[in-house]
Design a protein around this motif. Sequence first.
Motif, short mmCIF file in Angstrom:
data_model
loop_
_atom_site.label_atom_id
_atom_site.label_comp_id
_atom_site.label_asym_id
_atom_site.label_seq_id
_atom_site.Cartn_x
_atom_site.Cartn_y
_atom_site.Cartn_z
N VAL A 118 -6.49 9.60 -7.47
CA VAL A 118 -7.75 8.86 -7.17
C VAL A 118 -8.82 8.01 -7.98
CG1 VAL A 118 -10.50 9.76 -8.50
CG2 VAL A 118 -8.66 11.55 -7.42
N VAL A 119 -7.93 7.05 -8.63
CA VAL A 119 -8.26 6.01 -9.52
C VAL A 119 -7.81 4.76 -8.75
CG1 VAL A 119 -7.81 4.12 -11.41
CG2 VAL A 119 -8.20 6.73 -11.96
N GLY A 120 -6.91 5.08 -7.89
CA GLY A 120 -6.54 4.36 -7.11
C GLY A 120 -6.95 4.14 -5.63
N MET A 121 -7.02 5.47 -5.40
CA MET A 121 -7.98 5.51 -3.97
C MET A 121 -9.83 4.37 -4.44
SD MET A 121 -8.04 6.41 -0.74
CE MET A 121 -8.67 5.08 -0.28
N LEU A 122 -9.61 5.08 -5.44
CA LEU A 122 -11.72 4.13 -5.70
C LEU A 122 -10.81 2.58 -5.78
CD1 LEU A 122 -14.31 4.05 -6.67
CD2 LEU A 122 -13.29 4.29 -9.03
N VAL A 123 -9.91 2.14 -6.24
CA VAL A 123 -9.12 0.46 -6.57
C VAL A 123 -9.45 0.22 -4.96
CG1 VAL A 123 -8.62 -0.74 -7.81
CG2 VAL A 123 -9.10 0.91 -8.90
N VAL A 124 -7.86 0.43 -4.82
CA VAL A 124 -7.59 0.26 -3.32
C VAL A 124 -8.51 0.32 -2.21
CG1 VAL A 124 -5.61 0.77 -1.25
CG2 VAL A 124 -5.28 1.29 -3.60
N TYR A 142 5.12 14.31 -4.41
CA TYR A 142 5.11 12.73 -5.46
C TYR A 142 6.72 13.05 -4.66
CZ TYR A 142 6.45 9.96 -8.89
OH TYR A 142 7.39 9.05 -9.98
N ASP A 143 6.91 12.16 -4.23
CA ASP A 143 8.54 11.78 -3.87
C ASP A 143 9.22 10.27 -3.67
OD1 ASP A 143 11.74 12.43 -2.89
OD2 ASP A 143 10.89 13.06 -1.01
N PRO A 144 8.79 9.66 -4.97
CA PRO A 144 9.99 8.14 -4.91
C PRO A 144 11.19 7.80 -4.26
CG PRO A 144 9.46 9.02 -7.08
CD PRO A 144 8.71 10.57 -6.09
N GLY A 145 11.86 9.26 -3.59
CA GLY A 145 12.84 8.71 -3.25
C GLY A 145 12.88 8.77 -2.22
N SER A 146 11.55 8.88 -1.27
CA SER A 146 11.14 8.57 0.12
C SER A 146 11.44 7.85 0.37
CB SER A 146 10.37 10.44 0.49
OG SER A 146 9.13 10.27 -0.15
N LEU A 202 -3.10 3.60 6.30
CA LEU A 202 -1.91 3.30 5.35
C LEU A 202 -1.76 4.00 4.19
CD1 LEU A 202 -0.61 0.28 7.57
CD2 LEU A 202 0.02 2.46 7.43
N TYR A 203 -2.78 3.59 2.59
CA TYR A 203 -2.26 3.92 1.79
C TYR A 203 -2.81 5.25 1.93
CZ TYR A 203 -3.73 4.83 -3.51
OH TYR A 203 -4.04 5.15 -4.46
N ILE A 204 -3.74 6.20 2.31
CA ILE A 204 -4.06 7.70 2.71
C ILE A 204 -2.70 8.63 2.74
CG2 ILE A 204 -5.05 9.31 3.30
CD1 ILE A 204 -7.61 6.73 4.05
N LEU A 205 -1.82 7.92 3.15
CA LEU A 205 -1.26 8.75 3.43
C LEU A 205 0.02 8.48 3.12
CD1 LEU A 205 0.12 10.50 6.93
CD2 LEU A 205 1.65 8.50 6.88
N PRO A 206 0.55 8.52 1.99
CA PRO A 206 1.78 8.27 0.76
C PRO A 206 0.96 8.46 -0.11
CG PRO A 206 1.02 5.78 0.87
CD PRO A 206 0.38 7.11 2.09
N SER A 207 -0.34 8.84 -0.03
CA SER A 207 -1.05 9.23 -1.67
C SER A 207 -1.18 10.69 -1.95
CB SER A 207 -2.52 8.53 -1.22
OG SER A 207 -3.23 9.30 -1.06
N LEU A 220 0.74 -0.82 0.17
CA LEU A 220 0.07 -0.22 -0.25
C LEU A 220 0.35 1.21 -0.16
CD1 LEU A 220 -2.66 -0.74 2.64
CD2 LEU A 220 -2.50 -1.04 0.44
N VAL A 221 1.62 0.91 1.08
CA VAL A 221 2.90 2.29 1.02
C VAL A 221 3.31 2.79 -0.58
CG1 VAL A 221 4.55 3.15 2.06
CG2 VAL A 221 2.83 2.49 3.25
N VAL A 222 3.78 1.67 -1.67
CA VAL A 222 4.88 1.96 -2.48
C VAL A 222 3.66 2.11 -3.62
CG1 VAL A 222 5.27 0.41 -4.17
CG2 VAL A 222 6.49 -0.31 -2.19
N ILE A 223 2.24 1.49 -3.99
CA ILE A 223 1.20 1.97 -4.56
C ILE A 223 1.06 3.13 -4.31
CG2 ILE A 223 -0.91 2.14 -5.41
CD1 ILE A 223 -0.95 -1.17 -4.42
N GLY A 224 0.07 3.60 -2.91
CA GLY A 224 0.41 5.67 -2.52
C GLY A 224 1.00 5.89 -3.18
N THR A 225 2.97 6.30 -2.72
CA THR A 225 4.08 6.77 -3.00
C THR A 225 3.66 6.89 -4.43
OG1 THR A 225 5.27 5.67 -1.48
CG2 THR A 225 6.36 7.12 -2.81
N CYS A 226 3.95 5.85 -4.95
CA CYS A 226 4.07 5.97 -7.22
C CYS A 226 2.41 6.91 -7.91
CB CYS A 226 3.59 4.85 -7.40
SG CYS A 226 5.71 3.55 -7.03
#
Length: 799
Positions: free
Chosen positions: A97-103, A136-140, A127-132, A82-88
Amino acid sequence: MCGARAGRSLAAACAASGRRAIRLTLVAAAGFYLFRYGLDRPVAATYALFSAVALGGLSRIPGTGRQRAAVVVAVLPVCWLLVVIGTCLSVRTWSAVVGMLVVGFALAFAAVGGPRPAGAAPGLQLLYILPSFPPYDPGSLGERLAGTTTGLVLFAVAEALILPGPAPPPYRERAARAADTAAHCAALLAAAPYALTGADVRAAGAAGQSLRSGTVPEAERPAGPGVHDRALSHTGLATRALLTRLAQLPAAPGGGPGPEDSAVLGAVARLATQSAGCLRAGPSPVTAYEELAAARARLSASSAGPADVSGGAGGVDGVPGAAGGAACGAAVDTDGRGPGPGDGHGNHRGDCPGPGDGPAPEPAFPPAVLRRHAAVLEVADAALAMGTAADLATHGRRASVKVAPGRFWYAGTWAPLLWWHRLRGHTGRRSVLFQNSWRIAMALTAARFVAGVDTLPHGFWAMLATLTLTRTTLDETWHTVRRALAGTLVGALFAAGLLTLAGTDTAVYAAVLPVWMLLAFTLGPVKGIGWAQGLFTVLVALVFAQLAPATWQLAEVRVLDVLVGSAIGVVFGLLAWPRGAHDELRFAAASLLRRAAEIVVATSASVAQGGVAGAPPGTPGHRSLRQAVVLAESAYAQFHSEPTPFGGGRRAVALPEVDWQATLMAGHHTLWGAERLSQSPHPGLGPAAAQSLDGLGDRVAGRMLQVSAALDPSGDTPTAPLPFIDPASPAFAAEPPGAPRLYYATVSWLESLTRDLARIAHSGPGPDHDRQRAGTEDDVRGDSGPTSGGRRAAPSPPP
């Protein structure tokens, strides 16, 4: 200081909440301070704190500390994902928004897996909401995963080791104790004086009550889709049925039972004893099972020829009637899958006489003896089902008792396929679980869209408000939002004053944070949503003031976010099934009774005329009724989780009292009785018996249709009442000359359905009668959900 909640005493409520608060405070503060001040990693500090709060505060995972710790460890890979998907997906608003609907939908719909996935789902959402959210910082990502892992691992260790609460007896032990009680009762009935004392009957009732889902802690309920959980729930159901049948076994005519009766009851006692040992991790009860199957076959052969189907399928007090058990019948699965192929009557194993056993004349037993034989065979069927289920519950696919197709269809089914059947059973707009999942997913999606388009500061607070304040009914959502907004406003004023006084002195916030966490996590759960929101508002101000310089305006932002999230929750509470389970329960109950009436007519007419009784269990009529039972049960479970009815007087029909649980009983009894009677071809009953049975079947089906129309929320209820059929009516006591035991078996089934219909139409007084009496009647299923006895406002058909 603390308020009692859900019937718990003041001391118990505060003690449980306090233990939880201590664990959560230690973990959240340790993770936050480690990364913020020890390693100077503010991002990891944020994730360490909020991951602990997500699964420790927002989630309500049932069970003991060790059980909760096991759930946290099991979902750790899901949290990483969830953290990886939300970050990306936070790269663009539309992808987030689309990710929030599906997840959001997937996590909410995981509730079909049982109480533990349902309890963990809100925390996983956070845990998905927080990184979404930006940045946008994939480095973190590595820092985010490190904080998440640290917070969850520390939380799992704390749950397992720090201040563990008392552990209730597991469901397996409850079932074993109930089986021991059944063995004692059967042994008393098998030997002189062939009767139970009042104390024995009360003990049997108490043992059955201990297996009701409403009396079992949520974490101990076998509600999962796997083989062991399904079998354990069927063990409880069969054991409760056995206890009820033993307690209500009619006295043998002539002063004592025949040798076949005593042999069956003695074998029942031995199988119950071995089943209890099996549930305690002992060997399979295969020896006692085979002994009882042989004794049952001898009793059946002594009193009936090839026309016999071995007794009725009725039930009492919510315990399903004889469904044939493991030896001679089939049953419905709680997520909609029907019995598998095959005879289902034990003819593959030789424990029940079948149509190929050769012709035999119907013995000329008096009706009292035939009724007694049918009752003893029902006891045997319940015991055989209990033995099979206990073996499966303990040993799974390595069980030694041979399982016939039908009731235990899942015994050899692949685990992913069992999950698929569970998901499929709740896919559709009439499922309240499906409705809840769409409601929360659409609300979270809207909140994410608004936060992204308006660049709302700390927008995830708005989504968190939407997640925590949206309820299953509009009325409950509105009352929750009002209290939450009041609490948030008070908390914001306090936070603004604190931020103004302390300024940028982070040492003050660091010192106050643990104390405030302990206070918030102790009082919030027992004082209600208003207190929880107010205390949490101050808590987040203390946290974010340590991550970046903050002014009193941070409290203003918090109020704005909660207001936006609350408004979105109210809107979707209004648009998406605003009445919660109210209408769905009425729709499902009406549909259930309509389908049950069709099966009653077909089955009783076929028994009367000869041939195969009713439709085979795999036909569409049976499948439709199974699905109706599944949907009604899930709606009934949610109905009891909704504390207040929808207000406003907008119902199409005035809603006096009705017993919803009796509707579910009628569905179960219809299925199990029809499937029991449909196993073998048979000759007709004779003109007098056929005419009597035809009339009874038509009247019971007609009564079902009338009750169905009265429950239907469309309001198109017929005004001309059908003559009420009392379960004690002389029609059920009729004894047509020469009637075989099949006649008495079918009449017993119809009588049990009439008893259910009488309960539906004759409920107790008071609009909240069901809430007050929750738990006083047997529930109708042993596998999931909080289905406790009760009555609720709904139309009462005229007698």
